[in-house]
Structure formats: structure tokens, C-alpha cells
Design an enzyme around this catalytic site. Structure first.
Site, PDB file in Angstrom:
ATOM      1  N   SER A   1      57.897  50.579  59.924  1.00  0.00           N
ATOM      2  CA  SER A   1      57.351  51.851  60.400  1.00  0.00           C
ATOM      3  C   SER A   1      56.806  52.663  59.247  1.00  0.00           C
ATOM      4  O   SER A   1      57.320  52.606  58.129  1.00  0.00           O
ATOM      5  CB  SER A   1      58.471  52.643  61.091  1.00  0.00           C
ATOM      6  OG  SER A   1      58.101  53.977  61.236  1.00  0.00           O
TER       7      SER A   1
ATOM      8  N   TYR B   1      66.227  56.947  61.280  1.00  0.00           N
ATOM      9  CA  TYR B   1      65.375  55.870  61.820  1.00  0.00           C
ATOM     10  C   TYR B   1      64.553  55.259  60.690  1.00  0.00           C
ATOM     11  O   TYR B   1      64.602  54.051  60.457  1.00  0.00           O
ATOM     12  CB  TYR B   1      64.441  56.405  62.909  1.00  0.00           C
ATOM     13  CG  TYR B   1      63.306  55.461  63.202  1.00  0.00           C
ATOM     14  CD1 TYR B   1      62.030  55.690  62.697  1.00  0.00           C
ATOM     15  CD2 TYR B   1      63.520  54.312  63.947  1.00  0.00           C
ATOM     16  CE1 TYR B   1      61.000  54.795  62.931  1.00  0.00           C
ATOM     17  CE2 TYR B   1      62.497  53.408  64.190  1.00  0.00           C
ATOM     18  CZ  TYR B   1      61.229  53.675  63.667  1.00  0.00           C
ATOM     19  OH  TYR B   1      60.213  52.778  63.898  1.00  0.00           O
TER      20      TYR B   1
ATOM     21  N   LYS C   1      64.786  51.461  58.680  1.00  0.00           N
ATOM     22  CA  LYS C   1      63.658  50.531  58.490  1.00  0.00           C
ATOM     23  C   LYS C   1      63.486  50.217  57.002  1.00  0.00           C
ATOM     24  O   LYS C   1      63.201  49.090  56.610  1.00  0.00           O
ATOM     25  CB  LYS C   1      62.365  51.145  59.053  1.00  0.00           C
ATOM     26  CG  LYS C   1      62.346  51.252  60.565  1.00  0.00           C
ATOM     27  CD  LYS C   1      62.386  49.875  61.221  1.00  0.00           C
ATOM     28  CE  LYS C   1      62.274  49.954  62.727  1.00  0.00           C
ATOM     29  NZ  LYS C   1      62.309  48.605  63.351  1.00  0.00           N
TER      30      LYS C   1
HETATM   31  C1  WQD Z   1      54.429  62.742  66.975  1.00  0.00           C
HETATM   32  C2  WQD Z   1      54.055  64.195  66.752  1.00  0.00           C
HETATM   33  C3  WQD Z   1      55.956  65.659  66.679  1.00  0.00           C
HETATM   34  C4  WQD Z   1      57.078  65.049  70.898  1.00  0.00           C
HETATM   35  C5  WQD Z   1      56.972  57.844  65.854  1.00  0.00           C
HETATM   36  C6  WQD Z   1      58.040  57.007  66.449  1.00  0.00           C
HETATM   37  C7  WQD Z   1      58.634  56.089  65.454  1.00  0.00           C
HETATM   38  C8  WQD Z   1      57.607  55.467  64.575  1.00  0.00           C
HETATM   39  C9  WQD Z   1      56.718  56.508  63.948  1.00  0.00           C
HETATM   40  C10 WQD Z   1      56.996  53.247  65.125  1.00  0.00           C
HETATM   41  C11 WQD Z   1      54.995  64.910  65.772  1.00  0.00           C
HETATM   42  C12 WQD Z   1      55.066  65.973  67.888  1.00  0.00           C
HETATM   43  C13 WQD Z   1      56.447  64.971  69.662  1.00  0.00           C
HETATM   44  C14 WQD Z   1      57.039  66.252  71.628  1.00  0.00           C
HETATM   45  C15 WQD Z   1      55.747  67.268  69.881  1.00  0.00           C
HETATM   46  N1  WQD Z   1      56.831  54.555  65.324  1.00  0.00           N
HETATM   47  N2  WQD Z   1      55.790  66.066  69.177  1.00  0.00           N
HETATM   48  N3  WQD Z   1      56.378  67.331  71.098  1.00  0.00           N
HETATM   49  O1  WQD Z   1      57.905  61.384  65.140  1.00  0.00           O
HETATM   50  O2  WQD Z   1      55.659  60.434  64.370  1.00  0.00           O
HETATM   51  O3  WQD Z   1      57.532  58.909  65.144  1.00  0.00           O
HETATM   52  O4  WQD Z   1      56.102  57.175  65.023  1.00  0.00           O
HETATM   53  O5  WQD Z   1      57.717  52.731  64.368  1.00  0.00           O
HETATM   54  O6  WQD Z   1      59.288  55.090  66.190  1.00  0.00           O
HETATM   55  O7  WQD Z   1      59.062  57.846  66.924  1.00  0.00           O
HETATM   56  O8  WQD Z   1      56.263  60.312  66.771  1.00  0.00           O
HETATM   57  O9  WQD Z   1      55.581  60.875  69.041  1.00  0.00           O
HETATM   58  O10 WQD Z   1      57.863  61.626  68.233  1.00  0.00           O
HETATM   59  O11 WQD Z   1      55.821  62.717  67.309  1.00  0.00           O
HETATM   60  O12 WQD Z   1      55.156  68.258  69.421  1.00  0.00           O
HETATM   61  O13 WQD Z   1      57.616  66.397  72.760  1.00  0.00           O
HETATM   62  O14 WQD Z   1      54.163  64.886  67.982  1.00  0.00           O
HETATM   63  O15 WQD Z   1      56.446  66.850  66.084  1.00  0.00           O
HETATM   64  O16 WQD Z   1      54.216  65.846  65.038  1.00  0.00           O
HETATM   65  P1  WQD Z   1      56.841  60.358  65.262  1.00  0.00           P
HETATM   66  P2  WQD Z   1      56.447  61.368  67.920  1.00  0.00           P
END
Ligand code: WQD
Length: 333
Positions: free
Chosen positions: A124, A149, A153
Site C-alpha cells: 500500500s 495498517y 504493510k
Molecule cells: C481517502 C480520503 C479521507 C472517508 C486507503 C485504504 C487503504 C489503502 C490506502 C490500499 C482521505 C477522506 C474518507 C470518509 C472522508 N488502500 N474521507 N470521508 O485513508 O487514503 O486509505 O488507501 O491499500 O487500504 O484505506 O482512503 O478512502 O479512507 O480516504 O473525507 O467518509 O477521503 O480523509 O482524505 P485512505 P480513504
């Protein structure tokens, strides 16, 4: 060739099974169904016209692993089996380290017992922690991870590097995913985590469907264009095809340990995603600005050059494709 896909009933795993079958690989799936549903197997068959061989259980069960490798001549393994919600991992660190690290140790030991030494590992972009600069290249500093998390990884990447150093008969591809979203165009498989979605796109889709009143935007005071978090969103089908390219690298070229970013190279903010989803699907997605989420970083997007040059991998699907396919899946399920 026969490929063992651990976590093959999950979001990325199921899409990769489809592309493997479409590319005439035989597929064996091992999944404990902790964040997926066995009905996915029928949907994979509907899409491809082909079946996978399924074993239910956990990789901590060494007898089960031996059974899988004894009953099937496995040529390579793709390991997806892991918990993957950044926010959740901050609340449940021990569960994340147990599930994401100890299981792959058992998998590697079973592979050694059965002389299977080709593995594609689902890593990741979170291993980069808070990047010094974006876009991020594979030789960027890793570590300084901001959540368990990402740290889990990072631990597994280190384990695989030490494994390769100890025995360079191993053939290892470490794939650092950026943000996979979207769904297969059939609408039959997609991102359907158990419980309230932690990730952005499945939550947006459920707001559009009326299951939630509004999207919580976690912070708008980051150093980004509109203050909301920026990520490199990649269509899950593109991501799945990146695994086919990595397998080809492992099965057709000299042995080695390879690390690749799988992303598009373009960063979009949370509000960009909301606007793109509304435009692609002609639907409103109400949102409210909330405090930042623990473990989040401001911006993270890839330099995808190395995967293009060494794997011939390029993500082709657009943000509109991702939004349309995510909504199509949500509407149908
Ligand atoms: C994306 C953006 C949040 C939810 C993910 C996966 C992880 C890894 C990396 C594969 C951030 C914002 C989110 C919400 C929001 N993938 N958000 N409201 O944290 O980048 O991690 O990608 O390995 O497994 O979890 O992804 O979709 O949680 O968040 O504002 O209800 O959206 O703050 O900026 P993240 P995410």
C-alpha cells in the site's frame, strides 16, 4: 498456470480473480470471509463463465494451507488477505498486526514446505507515511507510517526483503496500491465492506443511495487546493490488471524482488471526488465538513513510471469510469 489468491472473495481479490480467469489462469481462492461474502464466487462465474476452487478458512491454519498446496499444484500466490481500513487500524492495532503480519508468515512457511516461491504481495502507498514530496516514486523514503495498517504493510515488505536476501530463488513482486475505487462494469462485484464503509467512495455511494444523510468530509484545512485530502484513485479493474502484469514479470523473467506503485499519477481531493460522482451519475451527494480523521495525511499520489517501463502497466480508466462503475454496483446491490 494455477494461482492461489488469498482473500480472493474481497474487493480487489475478486476483481483480480476475474482478470486471471479472463487471462486463462486457473484460480484457487482461500478466504476466511471476514470482510467478504461467498456469493462473490457465483458472480465471478457469471462474469467469466469459469469457476474458481474455493477453500474457506484462515492462513493461520497451517493444516488448511498444507491441504491447499497438497491438493493443487500452485505456480504462484497473490496475497490479498488483510484488513485495510486506515482509521479502523488506529483503533484496533493488535488485530491489524495479528491479521496482516502473522498470517503471511504462515503462508510463506507453507510455500517453502511445498516449494512454491513466487508471490505477489498486496502492499500500500501508506508505507510511504507522510511523503516528503509528491508524486511518489518507489525509491522514496518509507516508514514514518501514520497508522497501524500502513505499518503492518511496511513490516511485511521488510519480511519479504529479508526472505529474498536469505534465498534468492524467491520471486517477489510488492505492489503498492494507491486508492482503488470503482467496480466491474457488470455491477456484479464491487466494494461492499461489512458494516459502515471506512473508505471514501463506498461511503459516497451509500449517501447517494440514501443510506446515509451526508458524507463526513474529514478535514478541509490540509495544505491542498481545496483543503481536503488528496489521493491517487485507481479503478479496481486497472489495479487487477496490474497484478496480471506483475505475474507475467515473475513467470517470464529472471527471479528477483520487484516493487511497483500501482496508481494513475493524478491526485484528486475529496471534493473533486464528490463533484465527479455527482456529474457522472447526475445525483446529489450532500456533505458536511468534520474534524480530521486520526492517521490521515494531506496528499498522496504516485509517479507510475516504473510500472509502465518495467511491467508495461498503465491505468486506462478515467475518474468518470470509476464514479459511474461505483454507483452502478451500489445501485445493483
Ligand atoms: C481517502 C480520503 C479521507 C472517508 C486507503 C485504504 C487503504 C489503502 C490506502 C490500499 C482521505 C477522506 C474518507 C470518509 C472522508 N488502500 N474521507 N470521508 O485513508 O487514503 O486509505 O488507501 O491499500 O487500504 O484505506 O482512503 O478512502 O479512507 O480516504 O473525507 O467518509 O477521503 O480523509 O482524505 P485512505 P480513504
Amino acid at each position: 498456470m494455477k494461482i492461489l489468491v488469498t482473500g480472493g472473495c474481497g474487493y480487489i481479490g475478486s476483481h483480480t480473480c476475474v482478470e486471471l480467469l479472463n487471462n486463462n489462469y486457473e484460480v484457487v481462492v482461500l478466504d476466511n470471509l471476514s470482510n467478504s461474502n461467498i456469493s462473490v464466487l457465483d458472480k465471478i462465474k457469471k462474469i467469466t463463465g469459469k469457476s474458481v476452487k474455493f477453500y474457506e478458512g484462515n492462513m493461520i491454519d497451517t493444516d488448511l494451507l498444507d491441504k491447499v498446496f497438497t491438493e493443487n499444484k500452485i505456480d504462484a500466490v497473490i496475497d490479498f488477505a488483510a484488513y485495510k481500513a486506515v482509521g479502523e487500524s488506529v483503533e484496533k492495532p493488535i488485530e491489524y498486526y495479528k491479521n496482516n503480519v502473522s498470517t503471511i508468515l504462515e503462508l510463506i512457511l507453507a510455500m517453502k514446505r511445498h516449494n512454491v516461491k513466487k508471490i505477489v504481495f498486496s502492499s500500500s502507498a501508506t508505507v510511504y507515511g507522510t511523503p516528503d514530496e509528491v508524486p511518489i516514486k518507489e525509491d522514496a523514503k518509507t516508514g514514518g507510517t501514520t497508522n497501524p495498517y500502513g505499518t503492518s504493510k511496511l513490516f511485511v515488505e521488510k519480511i519479504l526483503k529479508d526472505l529474498y536476501k536469505s534465498d534468492n530463488e524467491w520471486d517477489i513482486a510488492i505492489l503498492r496500491y494507491f486508492n482503488p475505487i470503482g467496480a466491474h462494469e457488470s455491477g456484479l462485484i464491487g466494494e461492499s465492506p461489512n458494516g459502515v464503509p471506512a473508505n471514501l467512495m463506498p461511503y459516497v455511494a451509500k449517501v447517494a443511495k440514501g443510506e446515509f444523510e451526508f458524507l463526513r468530509v474529514f478535514g478541509n484545512d490540509y495544505e491542498t487546493n481545496d483543503g481536503t485530502g488528496v489521493r491517487d484513485y485507481i479503478h479496481v479493474v486497472d489495479l487487477a490488471n496490474g497484478h496480471i502484469k506483475a505475474l507475467e514479470k515473475l513467470t517470464k523473467e529472471e527471479k528477483g524482488l520487484y516493487i511497483y506503485n500501482l496508481g494513475t499519477g493524478t491526485g484528486y481531493s475529496v471534493l473533486d471526488i464528490v463533484k465527479a460522482f455527482e456529474k457522472a451519475n447526475n445525483i446529489k451527494v450532500p456533505y458536511k465538513i468534520m474534524p480530521r480523521r486520526a492517521g490521515d495525511i494531506a496528499a498522496c499520489y504516485s509517479d507510475p513510471t516504473k510500472a509502465k517501463e518495467e511491467l508495461g502497466f498503465v491505468a486506462t480508466k478515467t475518474l468518470e469510469d470509476m464514479c459511474r462503475d461505483a454507483w452502478n454496483f451500489e445501485k445493483n446491490n
